[in-house]
Design an enzyme around this catalytic site. Structure first.
Site, PDB file in Angstrom:
ATOM      1  N   HIS A 267       0.834  -1.208   0.000  1.00  0.00           N
ATOM      2  CA  HIS A 267       0.000   0.000   0.000  1.00  0.00           C
ATOM      3  C   HIS A 267       0.872   1.264   0.000  1.00  0.00           C
ATOM      4  CE1 HIS A 267      -3.706   2.293   1.131  1.00  0.00           C
ATOM      5  NE2 HIS A 267      -2.810   3.120   1.634  1.00  0.00           N
ATOM      6  N   GLU A 268       1.776   1.323   0.961  1.00  0.00           N
ATOM      7  CA  GLU A 268       2.613   2.525   1.061  1.00  0.00           C
ATOM      8  C   GLU A 268       3.522   2.658  -0.162  1.00  0.00           C
ATOM      9  OE1 GLU A 268       1.764   4.715   3.148  1.00  0.00           O
ATOM     10  OE2 GLU A 268       0.437   3.391   4.301  1.00  0.00           O
ATOM     11  N   HIS A 271       1.768   4.523  -2.813  1.00  0.00           N
ATOM     12  CA  HIS A 271       1.893   5.977  -2.603  1.00  0.00           C
ATOM     13  C   HIS A 271       3.286   6.447  -3.039  1.00  0.00           C
ATOM     14  CE1 HIS A 271      -1.865   6.763  -0.525  1.00  0.00           C
ATOM     15  NE2 HIS A 271      -1.630   5.871   0.418  1.00  0.00           N
ATOM     16  N   GLU A 297      -4.650   7.686  -3.052  1.00  0.00           N
ATOM     17  CA  GLU A 297      -5.152   6.423  -2.522  1.00  0.00           C
ATOM     18  C   GLU A 297      -5.419   5.430  -3.654  1.00  0.00           C
ATOM     19  OE1 GLU A 297      -4.806   6.122   0.562  1.00  0.00           O
ATOM     20  OE2 GLU A 297      -5.936   4.321   1.083  1.00  0.00           O
TER      21      GLU A 297
HETATM   22 ZN    ZN Z   1      -3.092   5.206   1.803  1.00  0.00          ZN
END
Ligand code: ZN
Length: 503
Positions: A267-268, A271, A297
């Site tokens: 997830h990170e 980003h 996101e």
């Molecule tokens: Zn996030």
């Protein structure tokens, strides 16, 4: 022309100073969450506040306004998609927003949220909404004042949403969410009636260092550049960028639960890939960051869920994972593992929610915070309204406010307008990925071969490199031919989870 160039250079030099100060504050904030000894908390807050104030002063200086006034007519002849026109447009937006809010209101919000955060912690620990209520009331009041000060045409919520999702209107979000909710609630109820997959395998022992290394190896395969970034530990995972050349990820590791570190890392990294993919020519300008929280996101969710929870992904990585953790996984079939990481079950806590139910948690918060701001819902009635919506959407009723209206930190930080961006991100991720699948022949096969180059290049060109030059809606329209839509995401969950749950 020559004069415009000089004026633009003067503006860029001033903005670079603002960016440098903000980056310095971000380094201190990152350190605060990763390495700083607890005793430094007090002085660190002062240091950060000093630097942020300086950055704010530089950004809102009269000279910036004068430079923008001189540049406005000059750039009106330029292509709006040019970097020059975008820089003036985005700086104007930031400048006007920052100038509109009086220092008194900014200080009142900061003070109220500092108190509210402490009260929220106590309220959550003692399960006493009443402890938090007066603080929440004050923050709602101040946010109404903020919205009135910033101004709006249609909806009081618009200027608050606009801070996180520039250009998006409350009415657009309401329309998309309404269509989504009508389809999603029955789907979630249908899944909840099917037998749940066994996820106990995810709670076996996974050596923390090996978890860490495995996650890093996967995001290296994704294309995360460790020459321009790194990963550290923190209690709450986050990503921060000091520059296109320095992007920091954090994650946390649970020895007895595989999901937090692994999916948190993916997830990170999503980003982080976005920040690393911004055109380096935009660095040290206000254009050098993700264009909105929703678009940000979308990138984290795309890598975490659409890639990282997909069948092709685990076809490739599961044998590697089994080799890494033979004592925990040698007796577990790939299919069992795949079903476990895709378990869908209504739950009370947002941060633990799966990819199907997550959006309902968000819609609930969006509806309640809008109602509070509009004066349709008294703060004292929030817990009951929360519980009723939980029951209607997810079929569950919290037995305490700690697992209901007190679970999130956001409202205590004074952040209203932030929540919907999580769901917008989910929807955008599927809309973009759906298009990538059409544009990139054999994408599933590439993922099943552990190859992500074409996908990353596609995202770079369509999304990342533009930074803030394009809004999220412009990116969606230019890439998929339409603004924000819920149907690609709905089609994705129906297909994937329909098959998994035999619906
Ligand atoms: Zn996030």
């Amino acid at each position: 022309m020559k004069e415009m160039k000089e004026t633009l250079e003067t503006l860029k030099a001033r903005l670079a100073k603002v960016m440098d100060l903000n980056a310095a504050a971000a380094v201190l904030e990152w350190d605060q969450e990763t390495h700083m000894p607890a005793g430094a908390a007090g002085v660190r807050a002062l240091q950060i506040s000093t630097i942020r104030k300086l950055a704010h002063e530089h950004l809102t200086a009269d000279e910036i306004g004068a430079l923008l006034d001189r540049l406005d007519p000059a750039v009106s002849d330029l292509d709006p998609a040019s970097t020059e026109a975008a820089l003036v447009r985005v700086t104007r937006r930031d400048y006007e927003r920052a100038r509109k809010l009086p220092g008194r209101l900014v200080a009142a919000l900061a003070e109220a949220s500092a108190h509210a955060r402490e009260a929220w912690k106590t309220a959550r620990e003692t399960d006493s909404f009443a402890t938090f209520a007066p603080h929440l009331e004050r923050l709602v009041e101040l946010n109404v004042e903020k919205a009135e000060t910033l101004g709006y045409e249609e909806h009081l919520y618009d200027p608050l949403l606009d801070e996180f999702e520039p250009g998006m209107k409350t009415a657009d979000v309401e329309r998309v969410f309404e269509g989504l909710r009508a389809e999603l609630v029955p789907l979630v109820h249908a899944i909840a009636e099917r037998p749940a997959p066994d996820e106990t395998v995810l709670h076996r022992r996974f050596d923390p260092q090996k978890q860490w290394d495995f996650g890093l190896a996967v995001i290296r395969d994704f294309g995360f550049d460790f020459e321009r970034g790194r990963q550290d530990h923190s209690a709450h995972p986050f990503t921060t960028a000091f520059s296109v050349f320095d992007v920091r990820l954090t994650t946390r590791v649970d020895e007895h639960f595989f999901n937090p570190a692994f999916f948190g890392t993916l997830h990170e990294a999503g980003h982080g890939l976005y920040e690393q993919g911004i055109d380096p020519a935009l660095d040290r300008t206000p254009l050098a960051s993700g264009t909105s929280l929703g678009m940000h996101e979308s990138q984290s969710r795309l890598w975490e869920n659409l890639v990282g929870r997909s069948r092709p992904f685990w076809t490739y990585y599961y044998p590697h994972l089994q080799k890494t953790f033979p004592e925990s996984l040698s007796d577990v079939e790939g299919e069992t593992f795949f079903r476990a990481v895709n378990k869908v079950a209504p739950s009370l806590i947002r941060v633990e929610a799966d990819e199907v139910t997550y959006n309902l948690h968000i819609m609930l918060r969006f509806e309640l915070e809008k109602a509070m701001l509009e004066g349709r819902l008294a703060v004292a009635d929030v817990p009951e309204a929360w519980n009723e919506k939980m029951e209607a959407y997810l079929g569950l009723r919290p037995s305490s406010d700690a697992e209901g209206a007190l679970q999130d930190i956001h409202w205590s930080l004074g952040a209203f307008g932030y929540f919907p961006t999580y769901a917008l991100g989910n929807l955008m991720s599927a809309q973009l990925f759906n298009q990538a699948k059409q544009d990139l022949v054999g994408l599933d096969d590439q993922i099943a071969g552990g190859t992500f180059e074409a996908l990353l290049r596609w995202l770079r060109v369509r999304v990342h490199r533009h930074g803030r030059k394009k809004t999220a809606t412009e990116i969606l329209v230019d890439t998929t031919g339409a603004g924000l839509r819920a149907d690609p995401w709905l089609a994705y969950v129906r297909e994937k989870f329909g098959a998994l749950y035999g619906l």
